[in-house]
Design a protein around this motif. Structure first.
Motif, PDB file in Angstrom:
ATOM      1  N   MET A   1      29.092  71.965  -4.070  1.00  0.00           N
ATOM      2  CA  MET A   1      30.497  71.695  -3.880  1.00  0.00           C
ATOM      3  C   MET A   1      31.091  71.255  -5.210  1.00  0.00           C
ATOM      4  N   SER A   2      32.204  71.816  -5.536  1.00  0.00           N
ATOM      5  CA  SER A   2      32.876  71.386  -6.749  1.00  0.00           C
ATOM      6  C   SER A   2      34.234  70.819  -6.371  1.00  0.00           C
ATOM      7  N   GLY A   3      34.927  70.247  -7.323  1.00  0.00           N
ATOM      8  CA  GLY A   3      36.209  69.644  -7.011  1.00  0.00           C
ATOM      9  C   GLY A   3      36.018  68.295  -6.355  1.00  0.00           C
ATOM     10  N   ARG A   4      37.114  67.740  -5.931  1.00  0.00           N
ATOM     11  CA  ARG A   4      37.081  66.422  -5.309  1.00  0.00           C
ATOM     12  C   ARG A   4      36.563  66.506  -3.880  1.00  0.00           C
ATOM     13  N   VAL A   5      35.747  65.516  -3.518  1.00  0.00           N
ATOM     14  CA  VAL A   5      35.157  65.449  -2.184  1.00  0.00           C
ATOM     15  C   VAL A   5      35.530  64.107  -1.562  1.00  0.00           C
ATOM     16  N   LEU A   6      35.987  64.151  -0.316  1.00  0.00           N
ATOM     17  CA  LEU A   6      36.266  62.935   0.440  1.00  0.00           C
ATOM     18  C   LEU A   6      35.265  62.855   1.579  1.00  0.00           C
ATOM     19  N   VAL A   7      34.518  61.747   1.632  1.00  0.00           N
ATOM     20  CA  VAL A   7      33.620  61.458   2.742  1.00  0.00           C
ATOM     21  C   VAL A   7      34.305  60.376   3.560  1.00  0.00           C
ATOM     22  N   ALA A   8      34.637  60.695   4.817  1.00  0.00           N
ATOM     23  CA  ALA A   8      35.414  59.788   5.652  1.00  0.00           C
ATOM     24  C   ALA A   8      34.633  59.389   6.888  1.00  0.00           C
ATOM     25  N   GLY A   9      34.411  58.077   7.044  1.00  0.00           N
ATOM     26  CA  GLY A   9      33.778  57.540   8.244  1.00  0.00           C
ATOM     27  C   GLY A   9      34.829  57.313   9.304  1.00  0.00           C
ATOM     28  N   ILE A  10      34.621  57.916  10.468  1.00  0.00           N
ATOM     29  CA  ILE A  10      35.579  57.867  11.568  1.00  0.00           C
ATOM     30  C   ILE A  10      34.957  57.073  12.714  1.00  0.00           C
ATOM     31  N   GLY A  11      35.773  56.306  13.426  1.00  0.00           N
ATOM     32  CA  GLY A  11      35.277  55.664  14.640  1.00  0.00           C
ATOM     33  C   GLY A  11      35.804  54.264  14.847  1.00  0.00           C
ATOM     34  N   ASN A  12      35.561  53.782  16.052  1.00  0.00           N
ATOM     35  CA  ASN A  12      36.014  52.466  16.474  1.00  0.00           C
ATOM     36  C   ASN A  12      34.791  51.556  16.630  1.00  0.00           C
ATOM     37  N   VAL A  13      34.659  50.574  15.758  1.00  0.00           N
ATOM     38  CA  VAL A  13      33.493  49.686  15.776  1.00  0.00           C
ATOM     39  C   VAL A  13      33.445  48.797  17.016  1.00  0.00           C
ATOM     40  N   PHE A  14      34.537  48.761  17.790  1.00  0.00           N
ATOM     41  CA  PHE A  14      34.568  47.953  19.010  1.00  0.00           C
ATOM     42  C   PHE A  14      34.129  48.755  20.243  1.00  0.00           C
ATOM     43  N   LEU A  15      33.696  50.008  20.029  1.00  0.00           N
ATOM     44  CA  LEU A  15      33.252  50.854  21.135  1.00  0.00           C
ATOM     45  C   LEU A  15      31.828  51.361  20.895  1.00  0.00           C
ATOM     46  N   GLY A  16      30.923  50.448  20.615  1.00  0.00           N
ATOM     47  CA  GLY A  16      29.505  50.771  20.489  1.00  0.00           C
ATOM     48  C   GLY A  16      29.221  51.870  19.481  1.00  0.00           C
ATOM     49  N   ASP A  17      28.620  52.961  19.965  1.00  0.00           N
ATOM     50  CA  ASP A  17      28.184  54.039  19.077  1.00  0.00           C
ATOM     51  C   ASP A  17      29.339  54.804  18.428  1.00  0.00           C
ATOM     52  N   ASP A  18      30.559  54.586  18.876  1.00  0.00           N
ATOM     53  CA  ASP A  18      31.703  55.218  18.221  1.00  0.00           C
ATOM     54  C   ASP A  18      31.834  54.714  16.780  1.00  0.00           C
ATOM     55  N   GLY A  19      31.204  53.594  16.458  1.00  0.00           N
ATOM     56  CA  GLY A  19      31.218  53.050  15.103  1.00  0.00           C
ATOM     57  C   GLY A  19      30.215  53.707  14.166  1.00  0.00           C
ATOM     58  N   PHE A  20      29.536  54.777  14.598  1.00  0.00           N
ATOM     59  CA  PHE A  20      28.536  55.450  13.778  1.00  0.00           C
ATOM     60  C   PHE A  20      29.078  55.872  12.409  1.00  0.00           C
ATOM     61  N   GLY A  21      30.224  56.507  12.372  1.00  0.00           N
ATOM     62  CA  GLY A  21      30.780  56.986  11.102  1.00  0.00           C
ATOM     63  C   GLY A  21      31.103  55.851  10.156  1.00  0.00           C
ATOM     64  N   VAL A  22      31.655  54.779  10.691  1.00  0.00           N
ATOM     65  CA  VAL A  22      32.000  53.615   9.881  1.00  0.00           C
ATOM     66  C   VAL A  22      30.739  52.977   9.305  1.00  0.00           C
ATOM     67  N   GLU A  23      29.707  52.838  10.124  1.00  0.00           N
ATOM     68  CA  GLU A  23      28.448  52.244   9.647  1.00  0.00           C
ATOM     69  C   GLU A  23      27.786  53.128   8.593  1.00  0.00           C
ATOM     70  N   THR A  24      27.841  54.432   8.780  1.00  0.00           N
ATOM     71  CA  THR A  24      27.218  55.335   7.812  1.00  0.00           C
ATOM     72  C   THR A  24      27.905  55.244   6.455  1.00  0.00           C
ATOM     73  N   VAL A  25      29.238  55.229   6.413  1.00  0.00           N
ATOM     74  CA  VAL A  25      29.910  55.135   5.110  1.00  0.00           C
ATOM     75  C   VAL A  25      29.736  53.744   4.499  1.00  0.00           C
ATOM     76  N   ARG A  26      29.586  52.726   5.352  1.00  0.00           N
ATOM     77  CA  ARG A  26      29.293  51.387   4.822  1.00  0.00           C
ATOM     78  C   ARG A  26      27.955  51.415   4.085  1.00  0.00           C
ATOM     79  N   ARG A  27      26.974  52.066   4.659  1.00  0.00           N
ATOM     80  CA  ARG A  27      25.662  52.173   4.011  1.00  0.00           C
ATOM     81  C   ARG A  27      25.737  53.013   2.737  1.00  0.00           C
ATOM     82  N   LEU A  28      26.560  54.053   2.749  1.00  0.00           N
ATOM     83  CA  LEU A  28      26.722  54.886   1.549  1.00  0.00           C
ATOM     84  C   LEU A  28      27.313  54.087   0.390  1.00  0.00           C
ATOM     85  N   ALA A  29      28.086  53.058   0.701  1.00  0.00           N
ATOM     86  CA  ALA A  29      28.721  52.241  -0.332  1.00  0.00           C
ATOM     87  C   ALA A  29      27.787  51.173  -0.895  1.00  0.00           C
ATOM     88  N   GLU A  30      26.617  51.007  -0.290  1.00  0.00           N
ATOM     89  CA  GLU A  30      25.673  49.996  -0.768  1.00  0.00           C
ATOM     90  C   GLU A  30      25.069  50.409  -2.105  1.00  0.00           C
TER      91      GLU A  30
END
Length: 176
Positions: free
Chosen positions: A1-30
């Motif tokens: 992939m070339s050019g700019r890339v946006l990785v976006a974590g989607i989801g609601n952390v107050f609805l259990g597994d719906d927070g998967f995307g948010v948790e994954t991008v949090r880990r990517l930022a570590e």
């Protein structure tokens, strides 16, 4: 992939597994997950309209990370490539800013691009995880939490691929 890339974590952390995307991008930022300079990682959460407007800044590739119910066992990871940008029809109200699904965001993006003369991302990928529980509550279920490290690896592989290398339309990987 070339050019700019946006990785976006989607989801609601107050609805259990719906927070998967948010948790994954949090880990990517570590520390230890250094991203190439052209890659931006953001926690979008439930702010779908914000994502649509951010994409107007010009990204070649969008990688959405989200809980994705497709009928597999909980914790199953999916790499999905939509047929083409703009080919997804929204499943709900287009302008409910806190309830916009990724397909509604992409449909809104097409409208915004047409109105502003900008272009949507050339490539869209979805790293999805089969949820176990989407009921009210904070925290991922055990199978979905166990899938997060592999999802991080999938995203890193995607953003580090050389331009032009084809991806399968859909690839499944079950988390251990």
């Amino acid at each position: 992939m070339s050019g700019r890339v946006l990785v976006a974590g989607i989801g609601n952390v107050f609805l259990g597994d719906d927070g998967f995307g948010v948790e994954t991008v949090r880990r990517l930022a570590e520390p230890g997950h250094e991203m190439p300079e052209h890659v931006e990682v953001v926690d979008i959460g439930v702010r779908g309209v914000h994502l649509a407007y951010q994409l107007l800044d010009g990204y070649d590739t969008l990688v959405l990370v989200d809980a994705t119910a497709r009928g597999g066992p909980p914790g199953t990871l999916y790499l999905i490539e939509p047929a083409e940008p703009g080919s997804l029809a929204p499943q709900g109200p287009a302008l409910d800013g806190h309830q916009m699904s990724p397909d509604a965001v992409l449909a809104l993006l097409d409208t915004l691009c047409a109105g502003t003369g900008t272009s949507p991302p050339r490539q869209i990928r979805v790293v999805g995880c089969e949820p176990d529980c989407l009921e009210e509550g904070i925290g991922l279920s055990a199978p979905v939490a166990a899938a997060v490290p592999e999802a991080v690896r999938m995203v890193l592989d995607l953003v580090r691929r050389p331009d032009g290398e084809p991806l399968d339309q859909e690839r499944n990987a079950t988390a251990n």
